[in-house]
Design a protein around this motif. Sequence first.
Motif, PDB file in Angstrom:
ATOM      1  N   UNK A   8      59.381  11.111  33.058  1.00 24.26           N
ATOM      2  CA  UNK A   8      59.517   9.896  32.264  1.00 24.26           C
ATOM      3  C   UNK A   8      58.114   9.497  31.836  1.00 24.26           C
ATOM      4  N   UNK A   9      57.969   8.618  30.842  1.00 25.50           N
ATOM      5  CA  UNK A   9      56.627   8.304  30.348  1.00 25.50           C
ATOM      6  C   UNK A   9      55.660   7.940  31.469  1.00 25.50           C
ATOM      7  N   UNK A  41      54.014  10.701  26.709  1.00 24.12           N
ATOM      8  CA  UNK A  41      53.829   9.429  26.034  1.00 24.12           C
ATOM      9  C   UNK A  41      55.144   8.650  25.953  1.00 24.12           C
ATOM     10  N   UNK A  42      55.071   7.370  25.573  1.00 24.54           N
ATOM     11  CA  UNK A  42      56.272   6.557  25.420  1.00 24.54           C
ATOM     12  C   UNK A  42      57.247   7.158  24.413  1.00 24.54           C
ATOM     13  N   UNK A  43      56.719   7.914  23.470  1.00 23.80           N
ATOM     14  CA  UNK A  43      57.548   8.589  22.472  1.00 23.80           C
ATOM     15  C   UNK A  43      58.160   9.882  23.005  1.00 23.80           C
ATOM     16  N   UNK A  44      57.888  10.219  24.263  1.00 22.43           N
ATOM     17  CA  UNK A  44      58.233  11.477  24.948  1.00 22.43           C
ATOM     18  C   UNK A  44      57.467  12.671  24.384  1.00 22.43           C
ATOM     19  N   UNK A  45      56.407  12.429  23.636  1.00 15.44           N
ATOM     20  CA  UNK A  45      55.519  13.502  23.183  1.00 15.44           C
ATOM     21  C   UNK A  45      54.624  13.918  24.349  1.00 15.44           C
ATOM     22  N   UNK A  46      54.596  15.214  24.705  1.00 14.98           N
ATOM     23  CA  UNK A  46      53.727  15.668  25.795  1.00 14.98           C
ATOM     24  C   UNK A  46      52.305  15.944  25.295  1.00 14.98           C
TER      25      UNK A  46
END
Length: 356
Positions: A65-66, A121-126
Amino acid sequence: MTRFVTKLAAATAAVALASVPGPASAQTTQAVDEKTGPVSFANVASVRIGNPGSLITETQRSPLSPGQSKLSPDRTVVPRDDGERNTFGDKWDINLGRYGAQSPYPAGIASRDHNVLAALQQTTVPTASVESNYALIDNGHGGTKPADNTVLVLEGAKSAVNCAAPGKTTSSTSVGKIWVRDETGALRPSGASGVDVKGLKLGPPSFVKNENLSKDKTTSDLTVSRVTAFDQLIRQSGWRDGDVTAVAGWKLDIVTHVRDAANKDLREARTTIVLGGVSCAIPKNFVAKPAGGTGPGAAPEQPAVPGTVPAGGIPPQADGSTRTVVGLGLLGGGILIGAAAMLLHRRRKPVPAREK
């Protein structure tokens, strides 16, 4: 047939959740799939030695999760204990930026802590990044202080990856300055794009055992280049790629020509070192979540995950088998953070923070 056996160094990791989000933020937290979802990894330094053995230091993995996973600044050198010296030996050291009273670096390079980070990240971008100074030290030089034995320095080395979308991945590998010890014995700047040096006064790694070798006649060829492929990373099996993968880092390829006093070639010894190896991976259908007004790269809700799993090593094997002992720094910690977030999401009510 070559036999591949992977052993994990026995260790424990203390994972403490300093804080957890309240009900409102818990309702918006969405975990990613552990096996196929977006993920990133970061490793400060790892080595492939000889015939072949491997030493893989603590690897940071992004949480489910973020949040973020960061290497403890207490990791300042490779090898750092007897277990790692059993693999890497005592002839070479790699300083990772921080030093004590005596510096292994050229004058003017200050002691610093590395920054080794894998994040979701909060955007689920790793994303993942490593920043540090590195010094490769040959203890066989016989200098009176550490800087006398340093043969290579990467000053201000940085590597970073970002997997924002299948058609929008970025990777960067840079360095402020590369220093190499020349034929006169002085450490001199050698550019910032890479190095290819023949006849470097760098003795053999510790797995070379030959009483007839000559320190004066033995030399090494050194190539410093950027990591450009996932298979170039020195990693454990838990460090995975995906449908779309980005990588970065610095790779050192060293071929040591072991010679006797008559300048006769006795053997070649090959060593590969990856400094600041990072990667991120996403599935082919990955779509980032809306930034929610915080913008890309916003600070994660979850705190950084504390804890360290000590790394270990297996010496090079004469029978040609490959064995690797690794330190999976915070891989479990990232999973625990993700599980805690899912529990909050399901219950939609505060859950007391606990230490495990």
